[in-house]
Design a protein around this motif. Structure first.
Motif, PDB file in Angstrom:
ATOM      1  N   THR A 183      -3.521   5.826  -0.917  1.00  0.00           N
ATOM      2  CA  THR A 183      -4.259   6.982  -0.419  1.00  0.00           C
ATOM      3  C   THR A 183      -5.715   6.961  -0.870  1.00  0.00           C
ATOM      4  N   ARG A 184      -5.955   6.561  -2.138  1.00  0.00           N
ATOM      5  CA  ARG A 184      -7.332   6.472  -2.644  1.00  0.00           C
ATOM      6  C   ARG A 184      -8.139   5.442  -1.851  1.00  0.00           C
ATOM      7  N   TYR A 185      -7.523   4.346  -1.501  1.00  0.00           N
ATOM      8  CA  TYR A 185      -8.225   3.288  -0.776  1.00  0.00           C
ATOM      9  C   TYR A 185      -8.477   3.654   0.678  1.00  0.00           C
ATOM     10  N   THR A 186      -7.576   4.398   1.281  1.00  0.00           N
ATOM     11  CA  THR A 186      -7.638   4.591   2.733  1.00  0.00           C
ATOM     12  C   THR A 186      -7.964   6.016   3.155  1.00  0.00           C
ATOM     13  N   ASN A 187      -7.901   6.958   2.237  1.00  0.00           N
ATOM     14  CA  ASN A 187      -8.120   8.377   2.557  1.00  0.00           C
ATOM     15  C   ASN A 187      -7.173   8.892   3.646  1.00  0.00           C
ATOM     16  N   SER A 188      -5.987   8.311   3.713  1.00  0.00           N
ATOM     17  CA  SER A 188      -4.982   8.819   4.650  1.00  0.00           C
ATOM     18  C   SER A 188      -3.646   8.932   3.926  1.00  0.00           C
ATOM     19  N   GLN A 189      -2.943   9.999   4.221  1.00  0.00           N
ATOM     20  CA  GLN A 189      -1.652  10.254   3.596  1.00  0.00           C
ATOM     21  C   GLN A 189      -0.562   9.407   4.264  1.00  0.00           C
ATOM     22  N   LEU A 190       0.349   8.936   3.456  1.00  0.00           N
ATOM     23  CA  LEU A 190       1.488   8.193   3.984  1.00  0.00           C
ATOM     24  C   LEU A 190       2.542   9.171   4.482  1.00  0.00           C
ATOM     25  N   THR A 191       3.167   8.854   5.584  1.00  0.00           N
ATOM     26  CA  THR A 191       4.251   9.694   6.100  1.00  0.00           C
ATOM     27  C   THR A 191       5.509   9.419   5.272  1.00  0.00           C
ATOM     28  N   PRO A 192       6.496  10.316   5.317  1.00  0.00           N
ATOM     29  CA  PRO A 192       7.754  10.049   4.615  1.00  0.00           C
ATOM     30  C   PRO A 192       8.406   8.734   5.058  1.00  0.00           C
ATOM     31  N   LEU A 193       8.321   8.418   6.349  1.00  0.00           N
ATOM     32  CA  LEU A 193       8.886   7.161   6.845  1.00  0.00           C
ATOM     33  C   LEU A 193       8.146   5.966   6.235  1.00  0.00           C
ATOM     34  N   GLN A 246       6.530   5.915   3.396  1.00  0.00           N
ATOM     35  CA  GLN A 246       6.909   5.849   1.983  1.00  0.00           C
ATOM     36  C   GLN A 246       8.264   5.168   1.816  1.00  0.00           C
ATOM     37  N   ASP A 247       9.203   5.465   2.691  1.00  0.00           N
ATOM     38  CA  ASP A 247      10.524   4.823   2.628  1.00  0.00           C
ATOM     39  C   ASP A 247      10.422   3.321   2.892  1.00  0.00           C
ATOM     40  N   LEU A 248       9.593   2.937   3.868  1.00  0.00           N
ATOM     41  CA  LEU A 248       9.400   1.515   4.149  1.00  0.00           C
ATOM     42  C   LEU A 248       8.832   0.790   2.920  1.00  0.00           C
ATOM     43  N   ILE A 249       7.889   1.426   2.246  1.00  0.00           N
ATOM     44  CA  ILE A 249       7.286   0.842   1.047  1.00  0.00           C
ATOM     45  C   ILE A 249       8.327   0.727  -0.061  1.00  0.00           C
ATOM     46  N   LYS A 250       9.088   1.779  -0.269  1.00  0.00           N
ATOM     47  CA  LYS A 250      10.127   1.741  -1.315  1.00  0.00           C
ATOM     48  C   LYS A 250      11.136   0.629  -1.058  1.00  0.00           C
ATOM     49  N   ASN A 251      11.469   0.400   0.201  1.00  0.00           N
ATOM     50  CA  ASN A 251      12.438  -0.637   0.535  1.00  0.00           C
ATOM     51  C   ASN A 251      11.860  -2.048   0.394  1.00  0.00           C
ATOM     52  N   ALA A 252      10.540  -2.177   0.517  1.00  0.00           N
ATOM     53  CA  ALA A 252       9.910  -3.498   0.470  1.00  0.00           C
ATOM     54  C   ALA A 252       9.566  -3.942  -0.956  1.00  0.00           C
ATOM     55  N   LEU A 256       5.603  -3.164  -9.538  1.00  0.00           N
ATOM     56  CA  LEU A 256       6.308  -3.121  -8.266  1.00  0.00           C
ATOM     57  C   LEU A 256       5.951  -4.431  -7.576  1.00  0.00           C
ATOM     58  N   THR A 257       6.954  -5.262  -7.266  1.00  0.00           N
ATOM     59  CA  THR A 257       6.686  -6.581  -6.712  1.00  0.00           C
ATOM     60  C   THR A 257       7.099  -6.677  -5.250  1.00  0.00           C
ATOM     61  N   ILE A 258       6.409  -7.582  -4.547  1.00  0.00           N
ATOM     62  CA  ILE A 258       6.691  -7.794  -3.127  1.00  0.00           C
ATOM     63  C   ILE A 258       6.304  -9.230  -2.767  1.00  0.00           C
ATOM     64  N   THR A 259       7.054  -9.828  -1.844  1.00  0.00           N
ATOM     65  CA  THR A 259       6.712 -11.162  -1.360  1.00  0.00           C
ATOM     66  C   THR A 259       5.550 -11.060  -0.370  1.00  0.00           C
ATOM     67  N   LEU A 307       2.913  -8.712   4.349  1.00  0.00           N
ATOM     68  CA  LEU A 307       2.275  -8.847   5.664  1.00  0.00           C
ATOM     69  C   LEU A 307       3.031  -8.060   6.730  1.00  0.00           C
ATOM     70  N   GLU A 308       4.356  -8.033   6.620  1.00  0.00           N
ATOM     71  CA  GLU A 308       5.141  -7.241   7.572  1.00  0.00           C
ATOM     72  C   GLU A 308       4.837  -5.747   7.414  1.00  0.00           C
ATOM     73  N   LEU A 309       4.742  -5.287   6.172  1.00  0.00           N
ATOM     74  CA  LEU A 309       4.371  -3.883   5.935  1.00  0.00           C
ATOM     75  C   LEU A 309       3.007  -3.572   6.548  1.00  0.00           C
ATOM     76  N   ALA A 310       2.071  -4.514   6.411  1.00  0.00           N
ATOM     77  CA  ALA A 310       0.722  -4.304   6.934  1.00  0.00           C
ATOM     78  C   ALA A 310       0.717  -4.160   8.449  1.00  0.00           C
ATOM     79  N   THR A 311       1.671  -4.780   9.128  1.00  0.00           N
ATOM     80  CA  THR A 311       1.741  -4.624  10.582  1.00  0.00           C
ATOM     81  C   THR A 311       2.388  -3.298  10.972  1.00  0.00           C
ATOM     82  N   ARG A 312       3.198  -2.749  10.087  1.00  0.00           N
ATOM     83  CA  ARG A 312       3.923  -1.511  10.405  1.00  0.00           C
ATOM     84  C   ARG A 312       3.223  -0.260   9.884  1.00  0.00           C
ATOM     85  N   ILE A 313       2.401  -0.429   8.842  1.00  0.00           N
ATOM     86  CA  ILE A 313       1.739   0.728   8.223  1.00  0.00           C
ATOM     87  C   ILE A 313       0.232   0.482   8.216  1.00  0.00           C
ATOM     88  N   PRO A 314      -0.507   1.155   9.073  1.00  0.00           N
ATOM     89  CA  PRO A 314      -1.961   0.932   9.155  1.00  0.00           C
ATOM     90  C   PRO A 314      -2.686   1.107   7.810  1.00  0.00           C
TER      91      PRO A 314
END
Length: 193
Positions: free
Chosen positions: A10-20, A22-28, A106-109, A114-121
Motif C-alpha cells: 500500500t505504501r508503494y502503490t497508494n492503493s488498498q488491496l481487496t480481500p480477494l 489479500q487472500d491471493l497473497i497469503k496463498n502465494a 514471507l517467501t515466494i518463488t 510473477l503470476e501474482l503480478a499479472t493478477r494484482i495490479p
C-alpha cells in the motif's frame, strides 16, 4: 505477519488491496523463520525464493579465495532479501545470504511472484517502483565508491540507512562501504566530535 506486507504494498502503490487480493497473497507466500547465523541462501545454490523481511536482519556476502568476506548488501524489516541474478536467471549464486538476527520472512518463488503480478495490479506497480529504486540506489552506491572519500561514503550511508548503524557490526558496515574497519572507526569518531 502478512499485514506488514500488505502495508508495504500500500505504501508503494497508494492503493488498498481487496480481500480477494489479500487472500491471493497469503496463498502465494510462505512464512519462514531463520535463526541468527542460519543461511537463507548459500553460495553455489540457486536462489529459488525472495523473502520479504517481517522481523530481523540479514546480510548478503561473498568469500574470497583466502577466506575473507565482503558484505555486499544489508537487509532489515520491509526489505526484500534475494540475490537478483540467481533469482532471475535461476543460476548458481555467487553470494550467500545469512540471517544476522533471528528473522521472520514471507517467501515466494519467482514464478509465483510473477503470476501474482499479472493478477494484482498493485504487485506489478510495486515491483516496477522497487526495481527503479533499486537501480538508482545501486548507481548512487557505485558513484560514491568510485569518487568519494570514506568520510563521504559513511556520511551518506548514515543519512540514508540509519536503521543499519546499530543492527550490524562495524566490520560488516566497513565491508559494505568498501573500507577497512579501522578507517570506519576513525571516520565514526570524527563524526561524533
Amino acid at each position: 505477519m502478512y499485514q506488514n506486507l500488505f502495508n508495504y504494498i500500500t505504501r508503494y502503490t497508494n492503493s488498498q488491496l481487496t480481500p480477494l487480493e489479500q487472500d491471493l497473497i497469503k496463498n502465494a507466500f510462505t512464512p519462514k523463520r531463520l535463526r541468527k547465523k542460519q543461511f537463507f541462501l548459500q553460495e553455489g545454490d540457486v536462489n529459488r525464493y525472495t523473502g520479504f523481511i517481517v522481523k530481523g536482519a540479514m546480510r548478503q556476502c561473498c568469500f574470497d579465495a583466502k577466506g575473507g568476506e565482503q558484505t555486499v548488501n544489508l537487509f532489515v524489516e520491509d526489505y526484500w532479501a534475494d540475490e537478483r541474478e540467481s533469482f532471475t536467471l535461476l543460476t548458481p549464486s555467487k553470494y550467500s545470504i545469512e540471517a544476522w538476527e533471528d528473522t521472520d520472512l514471507l517467501t515466494i518463488t519467482r514464478k509465483d511472484f510473477l503470476e501474482l503480478a499479472t493478477r494484482i495490479p498493485s504487485i506489478a506497480e510495486m515491483f516496477r517502483i522497487m526495481d527503479d529504486r533499486h537501480a538508482i540506489a545501486n548507481q548512487k552506491r557505485l558513484s560514491l565508491s568510485i569518487g568519494c572519500t570514506a568520510e563521504k561514503r559513511y556520511e551518506d550511508f548514515a543519512a540514508s540507512y540509519p536503521q543499519f548503524i546499530n543492527r550490524f557490526p562495524q566490520h560488516q558496515i566497513a565491508s559494505y562501504l568498501g573500507i577497512t574497519k579501522e578507517t570506519l572507526s576513525r571516520v565514526r569518531n570524527q563524526s561524533i566530535r
